[in-house]
Design an enzyme around this catalytic site. Structure first.
Site, PDB file in Angstrom:
ATOM      1  N   ARG A 112      74.347  31.866   8.974  1.00  0.00           N
ATOM      2  CA  ARG A 112      74.826  30.989   7.918  1.00  0.00           C
ATOM      3  C   ARG A 112      74.597  31.642   6.559  1.00  0.00           C
ATOM      4  NH1 ARG A 112      72.992  24.999   9.614  1.00  0.00           N
ATOM      5  NH2 ARG A 112      74.085  24.545   7.694  1.00  0.00           N
TER       6      ARG A 112
ATOM      7  N   SER B  75      70.360  20.867  11.051  1.00  0.00           N
ATOM      8  CA  SER B  75      71.812  20.693  11.045  1.00  0.00           C
ATOM      9  C   SER B  75      72.546  21.699  11.921  1.00  0.00           C
ATOM     10  CB  SER B  75      72.345  20.794   9.607  1.00  0.00           C
ATOM     11  OG  SER B  75      72.096  22.084   9.078  1.00  0.00           O
ATOM     12  N   ASP B  76      71.858  22.765  12.333  1.00  0.00           N
ATOM     13  CA  ASP B  76      72.515  23.786  13.156  1.00  0.00           C
ATOM     14  C   ASP B  76      71.569  24.257  14.266  1.00  0.00           C
ATOM     15  OD1 ASP B  76      74.578  25.435  13.966  1.00  0.00           O
ATOM     16  OD2 ASP B  76      74.016  27.072  12.632  1.00  0.00           O
ATOM     17  N   LEU B  77      71.070  23.313  15.041  1.00  0.00           N
ATOM     18  CA  LEU B  77      70.163  23.655  16.132  1.00  0.00           C
ATOM     19  C   LEU B  77      70.960  24.339  17.238  1.00  0.00           C
ATOM     20  CD1 LEU B  77      67.209  23.400  17.093  1.00  0.00           C
ATOM     21  CD2 LEU B  77      67.903  21.317  18.313  1.00  0.00           C
TER      22      LEU B  77
END
Length: 236
Positions: free
Chosen positions: A45, A166-168
Site C-alpha cells: 500500500r 483495513s487490509d488484513l
C-alpha cells in the site's frame, strides 16, 4: 502522540522515537543509498525501502493512492489538518498499540509535505527482525509448520482491543524466528467500538486473500484443517 517539528513552512517531521537523531533526510532513499544502506525495495500500500543503517534496521513507506485515482494522482492527498494526515494517524495508532503490548512494528517517525492544499507523506518503522510474512512461508510449502491457532489468537487480541485492520491479508501477518506473530501496515486502520460485523469482515478479508493466492500459486496451499485451527485459536 508523535512530536511535530516544523522543518520548513510546508514540511513537518513527526517523531515517535526520541532516542534517534531523526531528520528529513531519513525519509529519502537516495540518502541511504549513498551510504549503501538500502537492502531492498517492495510494494504494497505504498512504495517501500528496507534500510540497514548504523542506527538500526528500518522500513520507509511512501503513502500512495490506490484504485482509479492512482492513474493520475499517485501520492497526493487532500490536507485537512495535521491530525488527519496518514503518517500522523498511523504513528498515533502504532504508539497506542505498542503501549498495550500488541505485536506491531516500533514506530520511528513520519514526514508530510504540504503542496497547494494537498500533502504527500512517508512513514518510518523499525524492521521486525528475522521475520517472514505469511504469504512467503505458505508459498514455500511450509504452511504445516505454522501455528494456526496462535495466528488466530493474535488476530483476536487486536479485535478485543477494537483494532480494525483495513487490509488484513497474508502479506500483513508476519512470523519471526521465535514463532511470534506480528501484524504490520496500519495505514487507514483505526480503533473502533466493539461490533461483530467488522470483526467478521476482517476474518473474511483474510480468508479471501489466502484463497486468492492459492488460485495464483501452485505451491500456496492451506488445508481446511489449518483454517479450522485458525478459527479455533480466534474463538479461544
Amino acid at each position: 502522540m508523535p512530536q511535530a517539528i516544523k522543518i520548513s513552512p510546508n514540511t513537518i517531521l513527526l517523531k515517535s522515537d526520541p532516542t534517534l537523531p531523526l531528520s528529513e533526510a531519513w525519509f529519502d532513499p537516495e540518502f541511504w543509498q549513498s551510504q549503501q544502506a538500502v537492502t531492498g525495495t517492495g510494494n504494497g500500500r505504498g512504495a517501500v525501502w528496507f534500510i540497514n543503517s548504523q542506527f538500526g534496521k528500518f522500513v520507509i513507506r511512501r503513502y500512495r493512492r490506490g484504485g482509479l485515482i492512482a492513474k493520475f494522482n499517485k501520492s497526493h492527498f487532500f490536507f485537512t489538518g495535521q491530525k488527519l494526515t496518514r503518517p500522523w494517524l498511523e504513528l498515533s495508532l502504532l504508539e497506542y498499540m505498542r503501549s498495550i503490548d500488541l505485536p506491531v512494528p516500533h514506530p520511528i517517525g513520519g514526514l508530510y509535505i504540504r503542496e497547494q492544499g494537498f500533502y504527500r507523506g512517508e512513514l518510518l518503522t523499525q524492521t521486525i527482525e528475522n521475520a517472514k510474512d505469511l504469504f512467503d512461508i505458505i508459498k514455500t510449502g511450509s504452511s504445516h509448520t505454522l501455528n494456526w491457532q496462535e495466528i488466530g489468537a493474535v488476530v483476536k487480541r487486536f479485535h478485543d482491543e477494537g483494532i480494525y485492520h483495513s487490509d488484513l491479508n497474508c502479506h500483513n501477518i508476519m512470523i519471526d524466528q521465535n514463532n511470534k506473530v506480528w501484524l504490520i501496515d496500519f495505514d487507514k486502520c483505526e480503533q473502533r467500538p466493539q461490533d461483530e460485523k467488522w470483526k467478521q469482515s476482517n476474518i473474511d478479508r483474510l480468508k479471501r486473500s489466502l484463497d486468492k493466492e492459492s488460485n495464483l500459486h501452485n505451491q500456496f496451499n492451506i488445508s481446511d484443517a489449518q483454517w479450522r485451527n485458525f478459527l479455533e485459536g480466534y474463538r479461544g
